[in-house]
Write a protein that holds these residues in place. Sequence first.
Motif: not given
Length: 178
Positions: A122-132, A170-178
């Motif tokens: 998930v971190a990989f996908g998010l990072f690639r999204f934000f970078d690209a 996003v990862m912190a929010l994901w961990r907080f809410f899930i």
Amino acid sequence: MTRPTDPPDSPSTPQRPTARFMLAHPAHLIALGFGSGLSPVAPGTAGTLWAWLAFVVMAPWLTAAQMGLVIAASLLVGWWACTVTAKNMRVLDPGNIVWDEVVAFWLVLWLISPTGFWAQLVAFGLFRFFDAVKPGPVAWADQAFKGFNARGGFGIIFDDLVAAACTLLVMALWRFFI
């Protein structure tokens, strides 16, 4: 910018990275992610995958503090390497320079550790999204520092650090809410 009238060896003609170019200077080897930046398809993704693999290999051998020191040193060395390589390639922010992805993704993985494969994916996908895609603050960071000097070298890394920060948020929010 290269003009159509420039001869192939003109100082303004961009240098295409090759294995020979990469091995010609230690900065090139680092900035091109030890070859991952030579990928003909999606070099940024290839560099991020290399970073993930390198992190998984290093993690069992290093404490969290030692990994932090490796990342800090990699930022400084990477700043130099990206500055030198961009100047030698004659391109402000070449896509083949992937050390920025490497060190930024190491930072993400270090700060979300300990995690398993799925969280890292998930971190990989998010990072690639934000970078690209470069939404909002990442787009601003991408334009903030330009040039064939230390400022430009920092700029190459800076937008990836902002992409890493967005990923971590996003990862912190994901961990907080899930």
